[in-house]
Design a protein around this motif. Sequence first.
Motif, PDB file in Angstrom:
ATOM      1  N   LEU A  10       0.987  -1.224   0.108  1.00 52.41           N
ATOM      2  CA  LEU A  10      -0.009   0.042  -0.119  1.00 52.41           C
ATOM      3  C   LEU A  10       0.808   1.135   0.117  1.00 52.41           C
ATOM      4  N   ILE A  11       0.673   2.256  -0.910  1.00 53.41           N
ATOM      5  CA  ILE A  11       1.549   3.146  -1.098  1.00 53.41           C
ATOM      6  C   ILE A  11       0.461   4.680  -1.075  1.00 53.41           C
ATOM      7  N   GLU A  12       0.579   5.557  -0.143  1.00 52.72           N
ATOM      8  CA  GLU A  12      -0.124   6.657  -0.032  1.00 52.72           C
ATOM      9  C   GLU A  12       0.425   7.896  -0.388  1.00 52.72           C
ATOM     10  N   PHE A  13      -0.136   8.606  -1.315  1.00 51.16           N
ATOM     11  CA  PHE A  13       0.663  10.021  -1.782  1.00 51.16           C
ATOM     12  C   PHE A  13      -0.144  11.028  -1.164  1.00 51.16           C
ATOM     13  N   ASP A  14       0.496  11.972  -0.683  1.00 48.78           N
ATOM     14  CA  ASP A  14      -0.095  13.238  -0.172  1.00 48.78           C
ATOM     15  C   ASP A  14       0.186  14.646  -1.099  1.00 48.78           C
ATOM     16  N   ILE A  15      -0.745  14.905  -1.965  1.00 50.30           N
ATOM     17  CA  ILE A  15      -0.296  15.641  -3.030  1.00 50.30           C
ATOM     18  C   ILE A  15      -1.268  17.108  -3.083  1.00 50.30           C
ATOM     19  N   GLU A  16      -1.001  18.010  -4.077  1.00 51.62           N
ATOM     20  CA  GLU A  16      -1.797  18.941  -4.197  1.00 51.62           C
ATOM     21  C   GLU A  16      -3.000  18.493  -5.288  1.00 51.62           C
ATOM     22  N   PRO A  17      -4.099  19.077  -4.919  1.00 47.53           N
ATOM     23  CA  PRO A  17      -5.209  18.722  -5.776  1.00 47.53           C
ATOM     24  C   PRO A  17      -4.993  18.598  -7.126  1.00 47.53           C
ATOM     25  N   GLN A  18      -4.494  19.678  -7.675  1.00 44.95           N
ATOM     26  CA  GLN A  18      -4.333  19.827  -9.268  1.00 44.95           C
ATOM     27  C   GLN A  18      -3.305  18.600  -9.751  1.00 44.95           C
ATOM     28  N   LYS A  19      -2.605  17.988  -8.753  1.00 47.53           N
ATOM     29  CA  LYS A  19      -1.817  16.977  -9.366  1.00 47.53           C
ATOM     30  C   LYS A  19      -2.326  15.602  -9.380  1.00 47.53           C
ATOM     31  N   GLU A  50     -11.681  12.044  -2.310  1.00 54.94           N
ATOM     32  CA  GLU A  50     -12.625  13.085  -2.801  1.00 54.94           C
ATOM     33  C   GLU A  50     -12.249  14.489  -2.749  1.00 54.94           C
ATOM     34  N   ASP A  51     -11.217  14.723  -1.822  1.00 52.18           N
ATOM     35  CA  ASP A  51     -10.775  16.222  -1.573  1.00 52.18           C
ATOM     36  C   ASP A  51      -9.501  16.495  -2.452  1.00 52.18           C
ATOM     37  N   GLY A  52      -9.140  15.403  -3.300  1.00 54.27           N
ATOM     38  CA  GLY A  52      -7.830  15.684  -4.213  1.00 54.27           C
ATOM     39  C   GLY A  52      -6.500  15.702  -3.625  1.00 54.27           C
ATOM     40  N   ARG A  53      -6.414  15.335  -2.462  1.00 57.52           N
ATOM     41  CA  ARG A  53      -5.157  15.438  -1.445  1.00 57.52           C
ATOM     42  C   ARG A  53      -4.523  14.101  -1.492  1.00 57.52           C
ATOM     43  N   ARG A  54      -5.041  13.010  -1.833  1.00 58.37           N
ATOM     44  CA  ARG A  54      -4.473  11.845  -1.586  1.00 58.37           C
ATOM     45  C   ARG A  54      -4.777  10.794  -2.662  1.00 58.37           C
ATOM     46  N   VAL A  55      -3.719   9.992  -2.912  1.00 56.10           N
ATOM     47  CA  VAL A  55      -3.900   8.998  -3.910  1.00 56.10           C
ATOM     48  C   VAL A  55      -3.368   7.619  -3.226  1.00 56.10           C
ATOM     49  N   LEU A  56      -4.007   6.493  -3.407  1.00 59.94           N
ATOM     50  CA  LEU A  56      -3.799   5.187  -2.659  1.00 59.94           C
ATOM     51  C   LEU A  56      -3.537   4.311  -3.674  1.00 59.94           C
ATOM     52  N   ASN A  57      -2.278   3.429  -3.707  1.00 56.14           N
ATOM     53  CA  ASN A  57      -1.911   2.522  -4.756  1.00 56.14           C
ATOM     54  C   ASN A  57      -1.813   1.307  -4.180  1.00 56.14           C
ATOM     55  N   ARG A  83      11.544   9.568  -9.128  1.00 54.67           N
ATOM     56  CA  ARG A  83      11.352  10.574 -10.097  1.00 54.67           C
ATOM     57  C   ARG A  83       9.875  10.855 -10.235  1.00 54.67           C
ATOM     58  N   LEU A  84       9.105   9.921  -9.992  1.00 55.04           N
ATOM     59  CA  LEU A  84       7.622   9.914 -10.208  1.00 55.04           C
ATOM     60  C   LEU A  84       7.109  10.794  -8.866  1.00 55.04           C
ATOM     61  N   ILE A  85       7.743  10.638  -8.038  1.00 52.99           N
ATOM     62  CA  ILE A  85       7.458  11.455  -6.524  1.00 52.99           C
ATOM     63  C   ILE A  85       7.628  12.740  -6.603  1.00 52.99           C
ATOM     64  N   GLN A  86       9.013  13.181  -7.360  1.00 53.91           N
ATOM     65  CA  GLN A  86       9.341  14.255  -7.670  1.00 53.91           C
ATOM     66  C   GLN A  86       8.442  15.290  -8.651  1.00 53.91           C
ATOM     67  N   LYS A  87       8.236  14.477  -9.685  1.00 55.48           N
ATOM     68  CA  LYS A  87       7.460  14.863 -10.918  1.00 55.48           C
ATOM     69  C   LYS A  87       6.054  15.545 -10.528  1.00 55.48           C
ATOM     70  N   HIS A  88       5.498  14.502  -9.507  1.00 58.76           N
ATOM     71  CA  HIS A  88       4.029  14.976  -9.397  1.00 58.76           C
ATOM     72  C   HIS A  88       3.971  15.743  -8.006  1.00 58.76           C
ATOM     73  N   ARG A  89       5.201  16.257  -7.228  1.00 61.50           N
ATOM     74  CA  ARG A  89       5.410  16.937  -5.899  1.00 61.50           C
ATOM     75  C   ARG A  89       4.766  16.395  -5.026  1.00 61.50           C
ATOM     76  N   ALA A  90       4.782  14.966  -4.617  1.00 58.64           N
ATOM     77  CA  ALA A  90       4.156  14.543  -3.624  1.00 58.64           C
ATOM     78  C   ALA A  90       4.950  15.227  -2.244  1.00 58.64           C
ATOM     79  N   LYS A  91       4.003  15.584  -1.283  1.00 54.73           N
ATOM     80  CA  LYS A  91       4.312  16.255   0.008  1.00 54.73           C
ATOM     81  C   LYS A  91       4.809  15.036   0.855  1.00 54.73           C
ATOM     82  N   ALA A  92       4.218  14.097   0.923  1.00 51.90           N
ATOM     83  CA  ALA A  92       4.419  12.666   1.838  1.00 51.90           C
ATOM     84  C   ALA A  92       4.121  11.396   1.106  1.00 51.90           C
ATOM     85  N   VAL A  93       4.959  10.448   1.197  1.00 52.30           N
ATOM     86  CA  VAL A  93       4.383   9.084   0.563  1.00 52.30           C
ATOM     87  C   VAL A  93       4.715   8.096   1.660  1.00 52.30           C
ATOM     88  N   THR A  94       3.471   7.371   2.285  1.00 53.77           N
ATOM     89  CA  THR A  94       3.607   6.482   3.269  1.00 53.77           C
ATOM     90  C   THR A  94       3.549   5.068   2.448  1.00 53.77           C
TER      91      THR A  94
END
Length: 134
Positions: A10-19, A50-57, A83-94
């Motif tokens: 499980l990989i959770e990304f914390d990102i900006e909604p526009q990303k 739903e708030d656009g701030r997280r993606v779960l893989n 690079r994927l994390i940097q490109k999409h400017r993830a603030k945090a990855v769990t």
Amino acid sequence: MQSPLSFTHLIEFDIEPQKQQALVTALTEQTERLAREFPGFLSASIQASEDGRRVLNCLQWQTREAGEAAFRSVENGEENFWRLIQKHRAKAVTFGSFQVLRNIERSLDGALHCPWVNPAQRAIPEGDTHYQKR
């Protein structure tokens, strides 16, 4: 401990909604490549909050070894994970790794499939994993 049925990353990304949508697209492409190239792949889901701030893989593998081999390729490959994390400017990855001990699924006919690790515990005949809808 019981024998695992499978292994999950499980990989959770914390990102900006526009990303969010761009990250979902990139993860979909990466996951499809892993599914084609690595034996032991079972399933994957990519979920967006739903708030656009997280993606779960969520990636499910037959064994821990299969999942770790795929992840090593993603870490070191041409389109690597960092690079994927940097490109999409993830603030945090769990990251989380889990052994699947129980799995309950509903089939297209509405029946539940519950492959118990120890059928004797539940008085289920050996190999019987199909329960009809009540």
